[in-house]
Write an enzyme that holds these catalytic residues in place. Structure first.
Site: not given
Ligand code: CAO
Length: 448
Positions: A420-422
């Site tokens: 999850d790039h967040r």
């Protein structure tokens, strides 16, 4: 104080050990008959356990995460004056709306029983001084309701709250576990709406503004057969679609040199012929080591906070004839390779025999999806929200590797880490995957 009466879980069909996901009341609250006390959620339904009568909650006997079955005591309730003043029924009142699966035995576990000193829950056949309220069926949503575009995932109490405020729940995105809509989500939605029309959609995370799904008469082009999706396919489909749409996925690929690991695995297999030790067991151990070294991967987003977990429960994607399920191996950090191998065999068998309970599939920190037994050189696994990363594993193959002087035949295992790039940056993902490969390449690192 009047006698306290027990509110128990009524007949909930075949479900057992269904986890409590929400407490709807607390000690001291005044409740009405049929008002929800707690919400239970199985893999196929969400249901509230209703108060069987008007009164005041004196004690909640459960907490979030407890697993309940029919007859489990949920709360002690002091009945309202009118209730306690009711004359004792001459004989037990039959359940008003018996549920289909309810056995018509006199000792009805779903009925609340009086709590008296030295008097355990009396059966209906021998009524105590307290009245015997009729039982109320739980409010249930079936598996269909979890499909997006149909009924949003929210408890009846939240639905009522939204209805009262005129909020369309289909516009609200749930932030609780499994995308469930909480009262806070509804309030946030209203705030965002008041702050300015379009903001509401953004706050809800929805508003993808997708064009409708193509409607095609396939039979126009040739003969077809239509088969209904299985319950698991519907549930996992809804989750996969939500996770794919809402999580910015990136997949990091790498190879692990497992030549030595494979030799050790074969040796273990010869020494322990009764236990099937597959590469997956080593991957679980290596994943735990990497999660310890990179704690942000052992985390979940909760609004503006990152919840870092200090336990290591690993979900394993299991392919069954009815679809994909992800049972969880708990405390994998405390288990050895052979114990993990045994447990892996047990949960895969349980999954394929359709015997997994909801509890078996909850609490995971990080998942592994291994297609190595089948084939492939890489793929993009979809993150199992609210986890923040998942490891995909493909089939190992002998390949020439340059050792600085010559090509050497080495056994390479392809790893595909979706994250999850967040929460996770590309560099961290590259380090995590390289570390995994390092550990698998030299298992002594597990001791560090
Ligand atoms: N490379 C080469 N061989 C591998 C391997 C790999 N990465 N992983 C497993 N194997 C071998 C095993 O050693 C075993 O060989 P033997 O029969 O000679 O001992 C064989 O492949 C079969 O392994 P398995 O699949 O029975 O066991 P497993 O522990 O690897 O996996 C389980 C167990 C339950 C994860 C698996 O059966 C399964 O269901 N995989 C599918 C998961 C899935 O569908 N993921 C996709 C999710 S998205 O749709």
């Amino acid at each position: 104080m009047a006698d306290l009466l027990e509110a128990r879980v009524p007949d909930i069909g075949d479900d057992k050990d269904v986890p409590v996901i929400e407490l709807l009341v607390q000690a001291g609250d005044t409740v009405k008959k049929d008002q929800g006390l707690v919400t239970l959620e199985s893999d196929k339904a969400t249901m509230e356990v209703p108060s069987p009568f008007d009164g005041v909650v004196r004690e909640l006997k459960v907490k979030v995460g407890d697993a309940l079955s029919e007859g489990s005591v949920v709360a002690l309730i002091e009945p309202a004056a009118a209730e306690s003043a009711k004359p004792e029924p001459a004989k037990p009142e039959p359940a008003k709306a018996p549920l289909p699966a309810a056995p018509a035995t006199p000792a009805e576990p779903a009925a609340p029983a009086a709590v008296k000193a030295a008097a355990p829950a009396p059966s209906v056949a021998a009524p105590a001084a307290a009245p015997m309220p009729t039982r109320t069926p739980p409010v249930a949503f079936d598996a269909q309701s979890l499909m997006p575009g149909k009924v949003p995932h929210a408890s009846p109490a939240v639905r009522l709250f939204a209805r009262e405020l005129g909020v369309d729940l289909a516009q609200v995105t749930g932030s609780a576990r499994a995308g469930r809509i909480s009262k806070q989500d509804v309030q946030d939605f209203i705030k965002a709406t008041l702050a300015g029309g379009g903001a509401a959609r953004a706050a809800g995370g929805g508003g993808l503004d997708l064009i409708p799904w193509p409607k095609v008469d396939f039979a126009k082009f040739g003969s077809v057969e239509s088969r209904p999706l299985t319950r698991i396919q519907k549930l996992s489909g809804a989750n996969l679609a939500r996770n794919w749409a809402m999580i910015p996925h990136v997949t990091q690929n790498d190879d692990a040199d497992i030549t030595e690991m494979e030799a050790f695995r074969r040796k273990l297999g010869e020494e322990h012929k009764d236990t099937k030790v597959t590469p997956l067991v080593f991957l679980i151990k290596a994943a735990v080591a990497a999660l310890k070294k990179f704690p942000n991967f052992n985390a979940s987003l909760d609004g503006d906070n990152l919840v870092l977990k200090q336990y290591f429960h690993i979900g394993i994607a299991v392919d069954t004839p009815d679809g994909l399920v992800v049972p969880v191996i708990r405390d994998a950090d405390r288990k050895g390779l052979l114990e993990l191998a045994k447990e892996l065999g047990e949960i895969s068998a349980k999954a394929r025999d359709k015997k997994l309970s909801s509890a078996d599939m909850q609490g995971g920190c990080f998942s592994i999806s291994s297609l190595g037994g089948i084939g492939g050189t890489g793929f993009t696994p979809i993150i199992n929200a609210p986890e923040v990363a998942i490891l995909g594993v493909s089939r190992s193959a002998m390949k020439p590797v340059w050792n600085g002087e010559e090509f050497e035949a080495r056994l390479l295992l392809p790893l595909s880490l979706s994250y999850d790039h967040r929460v996770i940056d590309g560099a961290a993902a590259a380090r995590f995957t390289a570390y995994l490969a390092q550990v698998l390449g030299d298992l002594r690192r597990l001791l560090l």
